[in-house]
Write a protein that holds these residues in place. Structure first.
Motif, short mmCIF file in Angstrom:
data_model
loop_
_atom_site.label_atom_id
_atom_site.label_comp_id
_atom_site.label_asym_id
_atom_site.label_seq_id
_atom_site.Cartn_x
_atom_site.Cartn_y
_atom_site.Cartn_z
N ILE A 289 0.68 -1.18 0.01
CA ILE A 289 0.05 0.25 0.04
C ILE A 289 0.82 1.19 -0.03
O ILE A 289 1.70 1.57 0.92
CB ILE A 289 -0.88 0.08 1.24
N PRO A 290 0.80 2.28 -1.16
CA PRO A 290 1.70 3.45 -1.19
C PRO A 290 1.36 4.39 0.05
O PRO A 290 0.50 4.50 0.59
CB PRO A 290 1.44 4.04 -2.40
N LEU A 291 2.66 4.82 0.51
CA LEU A 291 2.64 5.80 1.46
C LEU A 291 1.66 7.24 1.29
O LEU A 291 1.29 7.60 2.27
CB LEU A 291 3.94 6.31 1.87
N ASP A 292 1.74 7.60 -0.09
CA ASP A 292 0.98 8.76 -0.43
C ASP A 292 -0.57 8.79 -0.06
O ASP A 292 -1.30 9.61 -0.35
CB ASP A 292 1.20 9.12 -1.85
N GLN A 293 -1.14 7.31 0.08
CA GLN A 293 -2.56 7.14 0.54
C GLN A 293 -2.92 7.37 1.87
O GLN A 293 -3.90 7.50 2.10
CB GLN A 293 -2.83 5.79 0.16
N VAL A 294 -1.85 7.99 2.74
CA VAL A 294 -1.99 8.01 4.21
C VAL A 294 -1.45 9.43 4.49
O VAL A 294 -0.46 9.90 3.95
CB VAL A 294 -1.14 6.99 5.02
N PRO A 295 -2.40 10.50 5.26
CA PRO A 295 -1.85 11.64 5.63
C PRO A 295 -0.62 11.46 6.47
O PRO A 295 -0.26 10.30 7.18
CB PRO A 295 -2.96 12.08 6.44
N PRO A 296 0.20 12.71 6.60
CA PRO A 296 1.52 12.79 7.25
C PRO A 296 1.05 12.30 8.68
O PRO A 296 0.26 12.81 9.45
CB PRO A 296 2.05 14.08 7.19
N TYR A 297 1.84 11.41 9.36
CA TYR A 297 1.72 11.06 10.81
C TYR A 297 3.14 11.41 11.41
O TYR A 297 4.33 11.17 11.45
CB TYR A 297 1.56 9.45 10.83
#
Length: 414
Positions: A289-297
């Motif tokens: 699952i690519p990281l750009d699908q998740v908001p910065p944490y």
């Protein structure tokens, strides 16, 4: 040396009164050989041939010494003797190690394989102690392996709190360029507070629950007392200890992590012993699952430090300045994304970029502005308080009663 049957033939012909020359002609042996064996009173003992010299002989003492120190992998021993000049192959090294290393029985287990992008496994390992800022601290090793490709990620830390665990996940996700649908864990308190029969019904660590819900992956808990459930990561932990860490020298935590990243580049590009494929090549089939699908944490790790009298705090072997008015006070460090902020009584007083290496100093001039004038003012105040006015006093005169003078005037004395 002649065979026994040839020797018996020579003696048999000699018993028929044949000459040495005739025996030599019939047997095809030289006359000197026939004469030599006829003069022997006993059968000659077979002599063992001297063993052939091996390319590995000069390196065997070194390998034996290393194996006495710990259970080094054959691959690591091979690399080290190659650097020492060995120009042979891996097979001869494997054969020697197999010969000298004690054999241990291993119970059979059923190997569980996962599909691309489905599962990763995570575990901690304790690696002994190190000295940081003059204090002895435990050293830990975070390990993550992708179940399908066997791609590994390793990071060394000085803690195993939840914030550190989450940050290690983020670093691993960045290294892989994504994350799997689920991640398998041991029953560690940083992940789960109370385990239920059904994994999804467990009471999760609230901070970690916020993290995995934000990313959307599913945490799985391995069954108690079933280490083979997460055998891939168990093997990885042992491999890191034997192939990388054992006997390793490093100057700081940053140096150790830089070394393990170079080690990862090599092992992820080497044929895996189970899949017989290179993890980096097999990784191309992973469907992460690519990281750009998740908001910065943002992960904030907190630690406390005492500000020294010279207005510095220590962090991972380096010194950082703090405004002088907070000297002697206890400060809280909030660490995230390569920086830390310094708080005193909930007030943010400064921030610093985290320095690499050790024995370095980050000094900000504004933290010391006004300090000299304040010191001079205090010194001047102390001098005034120490000044005591001098008083001159005359000779002391004895005070007497007037009755004494009356006595003298009346003549009442002898």
């Amino acid at each position: 040396m002649l065979k026994k049957e040839d020797l018996f033939l020579i003696r048999d012909l000699s018993s028929q009164n044949l000459s040495i020359s005739e025996i030599a002609r019939q047997t095809g042996f030289d006359r000197k050989t026939v004469r030599k064996y006829l003069q022997l009173k006993t059968l000659p003992e077979p002599q063992k041939r001297p063993g052939r010299k091996s390319k590995l002989d000069p390196y065997k003492p070194y390998m034996l010494k290393k194996l006495e120190e710990g259970s080094y992998t054959t691959a690591r021993l091979y690399r080290e003797i190659k650097e020492m000049g060995f120009d042979g192959g891996m097979t001869i090294v494997k054969d020697f190690v197999r010969e000298v290393r004690p054999q241990q029985g291993v119970p059979a287990v059923f190997r569980y394989e996962t599909k691309p992008g489905v599962q990763a496994q995570v575990d901690w390992a304790e690696m002994g102690t190190v000295e940081v800022d003059g204090k002895i601290k435990k050293l830990f090793c975070f390990n993550m392996i992708l179940g399908y490709s066997r791609m590994k990620y390793v990071e060394f830390t000085l803690g195993i709190d939840t914030s550190t665990l989450i940050q290690c996940h983020l670093n691993a996700f960045e290294y892989f360029g994504g994350f799997t649908q689920e991640i398998l864990y041991d029953n560690m308190k940083q992940v789960v507070i109370k385990r239920a029969l059904k994994s999804s019904d467990s009471e999760w660590n609230s901070q970690f629950e916020d993290f995995f819900k934000c990313f959307g992956f599913i945490p799985r808990l391995c069954r108690p007392y079933r280490p083979q459930t997460k055998g891939k990561i168990e093997n990885t932990v042992g491999y890191v200890k034997r192939d990388f860490f054992l006997g390793r020298r490093f100057t700081s935590l940053e140096d150790l992590n830089a070394q393990v990243h170079r080690w990862l580049e090599r092992v992820n590009s080497t044929v895996h012993g189970t899949t017989y494929q290179i993890p980096l090549e097999r990784f191309k089939e992973e469907k992460l699952i690519p990281l750009d699908q998740v908001p910065p944490y943002k992960v904030v790790h907190k630690e406390t430090r005492k500000v020294s009298r010279d207005c510095y705090i220590s962090f991972l072997g380096n010194k950082y300045s703090v405004p002088y008015r907070f000297a002697g006070r206890t400060a809280e460090l909030q660490i995230f994304e390569g920086i830390f902020e310094v708080y005193v009584d909930y007030e943010k007083v400064c921030e610093h970029e985290i320095l690499s290496g050790n024995c370095r100093v980050s000094r900000k001039k504004e933290h010391f502005q006004g300090l000299l004038s304040e010191i001079l003012k205090e010194n001047s105040k102390c001098k005034k308080e120490l000044q005591i006015p001098l008083k001159f006093s005359g000779p002391e005169v004895e005070k007497r009663s007037l009755d004494i003078y009356e006595t003298f005037s009346d003549g009442d004395f002898e």
